[in-house]
Design a protein around this motif. Sequence first.
Motif, PDB file in Angstrom:
ATOM      1  N   VAL A  68      26.318 -20.640   0.991  1.00 41.61           N
ATOM      2  CA  VAL A  68      26.574 -19.213   1.141  1.00 41.61           C
ATOM      3  C   VAL A  68      26.757 -18.828   2.604  1.00 41.61           C
ATOM      4  CG1 VAL A  68      25.319 -18.601  -0.974  1.00 41.61           C
ATOM      5  CG2 VAL A  68      24.136 -18.563   1.228  1.00 41.61           C
ATOM      6  N   GLU A  69      27.477 -17.761   2.823  1.00 34.81           N
ATOM      7  CA  GLU A  69      27.626 -17.150   4.143  1.00 34.81           C
ATOM      8  C   GLU A  69      26.804 -15.862   4.115  1.00 34.81           C
ATOM      9  OE1 GLU A  69      27.904 -15.942   7.581  1.00 34.81           O
ATOM     10  OE2 GLU A  69      29.058 -17.781   7.267  1.00 34.81           O
ATOM     11  N   PHE A  70      25.602 -15.942   4.738  1.00 30.69           N
ATOM     12  CA  PHE A  70      24.677 -14.813   4.794  1.00 30.69           C
ATOM     13  C   PHE A  70      24.438 -14.380   6.239  1.00 30.69           C
ATOM     14  CE2 PHE A  70      21.823 -15.228   0.706  1.00 30.69           C
ATOM     15  CZ  PHE A  70      22.889 -14.843  -0.077  1.00 30.69           C
ATOM     16  N   GLY A  71      25.405 -14.583   7.136  1.00 28.08           N
ATOM     17  CA  GLY A  71      25.224 -14.202   8.530  1.00 28.08           C
ATOM     18  C   GLY A  71      24.938 -12.712   8.659  1.00 28.08           C
ATOM     19  N   ASP A  72      23.948 -12.366   9.481  1.00 31.96           N
ATOM     20  CA  ASP A  72      23.572 -10.970   9.754  1.00 31.96           C
ATOM     21  C   ASP A  72      23.109 -10.213   8.504  1.00 31.96           C
ATOM     22  OD1 ASP A  72      24.199 -10.542  12.712  1.00 31.96           O
ATOM     23  OD2 ASP A  72      26.076 -11.406  11.966  1.00 31.96           O
ATOM     24  N   ILE A  73      22.664 -10.923   7.492  1.00 32.75           N
ATOM     25  CA  ILE A  73      22.203 -10.285   6.253  1.00 32.75           C
ATOM     26  C   ILE A  73      20.826  -9.661   6.448  1.00 32.75           C
ATOM     27  CG2 ILE A  73      21.081 -12.334   5.281  1.00 32.75           C
ATOM     28  CD1 ILE A  73      22.371 -11.460   2.538  1.00 32.75           C
ATOM     29  N   GLN A  74      20.542  -8.614   5.710  1.00 32.47           N
ATOM     30  CA  GLN A  74      19.227  -7.976   5.705  1.00 32.47           C
ATOM     31  C   GLN A  74      18.455  -8.486   4.487  1.00 32.47           C
ATOM     32  OE1 GLN A  74      18.041  -5.820   8.142  1.00 32.47           O
ATOM     33  NE2 GLN A  74      19.927  -6.450   9.162  1.00 32.47           N
ATOM     34  N   LEU A  75      17.417  -9.272   4.764  1.00 28.80           N
ATOM     35  CA  LEU A  75      16.530  -9.770   3.706  1.00 28.80           C
ATOM     36  C   LEU A  75      15.094  -9.330   4.011  1.00 28.80           C
ATOM     37  CD1 LEU A  75      18.123 -13.297   3.335  1.00 28.80           C
ATOM     38  CD2 LEU A  75      17.856 -11.655   1.468  1.00 28.80           C
ATOM     39  N   TYR A  76      14.972  -8.186   4.636  1.00 30.15           N
ATOM     40  CA  TYR A  76      13.675  -7.652   5.023  1.00 30.15           C
ATOM     41  C   TYR A  76      12.769  -7.526   3.807  1.00 30.15           C
ATOM     42  CZ  TYR A  76      10.149  -4.322   6.567  1.00 30.15           C
ATOM     43  OH  TYR A  76       8.954  -3.707   6.829  1.00 30.15           O
ATOM     44  N   HIS A  77      11.606  -8.093   3.911  1.00 28.67           N
ATOM     45  CA  HIS A  77      10.567  -8.005   2.872  1.00 28.67           C
ATOM     46  C   HIS A  77      11.034  -8.561   1.525  1.00 28.67           C
ATOM     47  CE1 HIS A  77       6.590  -6.615   1.794  1.00 28.67           C
ATOM     48  NE2 HIS A  77       6.477  -6.147   3.024  1.00 28.67           N
ATOM     49  N   SER A  78      11.984  -9.489   1.530  1.00 24.80           N
ATOM     50  CA  SER A  78      12.481 -10.092   0.288  1.00 24.80           C
ATOM     51  C   SER A  78      11.614 -11.264  -0.138  1.00 24.80           C
ATOM     52  CB  SER A  78      13.931 -10.558   0.466  1.00 24.80           C
ATOM     53  OG  SER A  78      14.767  -9.445   0.590  1.00 24.80           O
ATOM     54  N   ASN A  79      11.643 -11.559  -1.423  1.00 21.74           N
ATOM     55  CA  ASN A  79      10.861 -12.644  -2.000  1.00 21.74           C
ATOM     56  C   ASN A  79      11.773 -13.832  -2.291  1.00 21.74           C
ATOM     57  OD1 ASN A  79       9.108 -14.316  -3.338  1.00 21.74           O
ATOM     58  ND2 ASN A  79       8.822 -12.977  -5.105  1.00 21.74           N
ATOM     59  N   LEU A  80      11.633 -14.880  -1.471  1.00 25.96           N
ATOM     60  CA  LEU A  80      12.380 -16.126  -1.671  1.00 25.96           C
ATOM     61  C   LEU A  80      11.415 -17.266  -1.993  1.00 25.96           C
ATOM     62  CD1 LEU A  80      14.367 -14.977   1.216  1.00 25.96           C
ATOM     63  CD2 LEU A  80      15.659 -16.261  -0.449  1.00 25.96           C
ATOM     64  N   ALA A  81      10.260 -16.960  -2.538  1.00 22.42           N
ATOM     65  CA  ALA A  81       9.266 -17.984  -2.859  1.00 22.42           C
ATOM     66  C   ALA A  81       9.856 -19.011  -3.818  1.00 22.42           C
ATOM     67  CB  ALA A  81       8.018 -17.353  -3.468  1.00 22.42           C
ATOM     68  N   ASP A  82       9.629 -20.274  -3.520  1.00 23.08           N
ATOM     69  CA  ASP A  82      10.077 -21.396  -4.349  1.00 23.08           C
ATOM     70  C   ASP A  82      11.602 -21.439  -4.531  1.00 23.08           C
ATOM     71  OD1 ASP A  82       7.436 -22.429  -4.850  1.00 23.08           O
ATOM     72  OD2 ASP A  82       7.145 -20.733  -6.203  1.00 23.08           O
ATOM     73  N   ALA A  83      12.344 -20.768  -3.670  1.00 22.80           N
ATOM     74  CA  ALA A  83      13.807 -20.807  -3.726  1.00 22.80           C
ATOM     75  C   ALA A  83      14.310 -22.088  -3.061  1.00 22.80           C
ATOM     76  CB  ALA A  83      14.395 -19.590  -3.020  1.00 22.80           C
ATOM     77  N   THR A  84      15.533 -22.462  -3.377  1.00 21.40           N
ATOM     78  CA  THR A  84      16.199 -23.596  -2.740  1.00 21.40           C
ATOM     79  C   THR A  84      17.442 -23.084  -2.050  1.00 21.40           C
ATOM     80  OG1 THR A  84      15.387 -25.131  -4.425  1.00 21.40           O
ATOM     81  CG2 THR A  84      17.298 -25.824  -3.139  1.00 21.40           C
ATOM     82  N   LEU A  85      17.520 -23.329  -0.741  1.00 21.59           N
ATOM     83  CA  LEU A  85      18.684 -22.935   0.048  1.00 21.59           C
ATOM     84  C   LEU A  85      19.274 -24.192   0.652  1.00 21.59           C
ATOM     85  CD1 LEU A  85      16.367 -20.548   0.434  1.00 21.59           C
ATOM     86  CD2 LEU A  85      18.178 -19.561   1.787  1.00 21.59           C
ATOM     87  N   ARG A  86      20.561 -24.418   0.434  1.00 21.19           N
ATOM     88  CA  ARG A  86      21.224 -25.615   0.948  1.00 21.19           C
ATOM     89  C   ARG A  86      22.585 -25.259   1.555  1.00 21.19           C
ATOM     90  NH1 ARG A  86      18.554 -30.092  -0.676  1.00 21.19           N
ATOM     91  NH2 ARG A  86      17.358 -29.977  -2.589  1.00 21.19           N
ATOM     92  N   THR A  87      22.878 -25.941   2.656  1.00 20.26           N
ATOM     93  CA  THR A  87      24.187 -25.896   3.308  1.00 20.26           C
ATOM     94  C   THR A  87      24.703 -24.461   3.429  1.00 20.26           C
ATOM     95  OG1 THR A  87      24.578 -27.965   2.113  1.00 20.26           O
ATOM     96  CG2 THR A  87      26.382 -27.130   3.430  1.00 20.26           C
ATOM     97  N   SER A  88      23.921 -23.618   4.101  1.00 17.78           N
ATOM     98  CA  SER A  88      24.263 -22.197   4.190  1.00 17.78           C
ATOM     99  C   SER A  88      24.059 -21.654   5.595  1.00 17.78           C
ATOM    100  CB  SER A  88      23.406 -21.399   3.203  1.00 17.78           C
ATOM    101  OG  SER A  88      23.678 -21.801   1.877  1.00 17.78           O
ATOM    102  N   ASN A  89      24.710 -20.544   5.871  1.00 22.11           N
ATOM    103  CA  ASN A  89      24.591 -19.868   7.155  1.00 22.11           C
ATOM    104  C   ASN A  89      23.811 -18.572   6.988  1.00 22.11           C
ATOM    105  OD1 ASN A  89      24.943 -19.020   9.827  1.00 22.11           O
ATOM    106  ND2 ASN A  89      26.854 -17.990   9.328  1.00 22.11           N
TER     107      ASN A  89
END
Length: 184
Positions: A68-89
């Motif tokens: 994914v392209e998430f440059g300059d994204i706002q993820l303030y106070h987001s829940n990414l617990a147990d998430a998998t992020l691969r090959t992303s910006n």
Amino acid sequence: MQELSAKELLSQYAEGRRNFGAIALNRANLFEANLEDIDLEGSHLVQLHMPYANLSYANLQKTQILEVEFGDIQLYHSNLADATLRTSNLSRANLRSGNLRGATLCDINLQGADLYNADLRSVHLRNVDLQRANLERARLEGATFVGCNLFRAKGINLSPLECDRTVAPDGFWLGVGEPDTPEN
């Protein structure tokens, strides 16, 4: 798992729907999309283009986030617990007070990201670029850093037991061996 297009997601969100748990969203362009407080728990997000989007207070727990392209994204106070992020910006992403507990991040660009007060306990980072990232007050207990770049990262205190083959904030290597070579 239900597959949605970007148009369907935005339309349903505009109608007031917030719970989109366990959806598949592929090759979508959501540039500057405002999806605050969306629930995407257990979803598969693949090849999304979402720079400057707002996912503050979003629930992305156990979500697969790939290429994914998430440059300059706002993820303030987001829940990414147990998430998998691969090959992303996620360069310059705002992850302040975010929950990434138990998440797996591989081949991720987090240069200049703001992880102030983020929960990174038990997170596994492999080949993650955290140059100039803000890690002040981040909780790091049980986190592992392998092949990461922490050069000029702010507010981080690592010990060699938590990281291997990693560039420290001062530019020196932590751990032993060369990247991807077995230890003796």
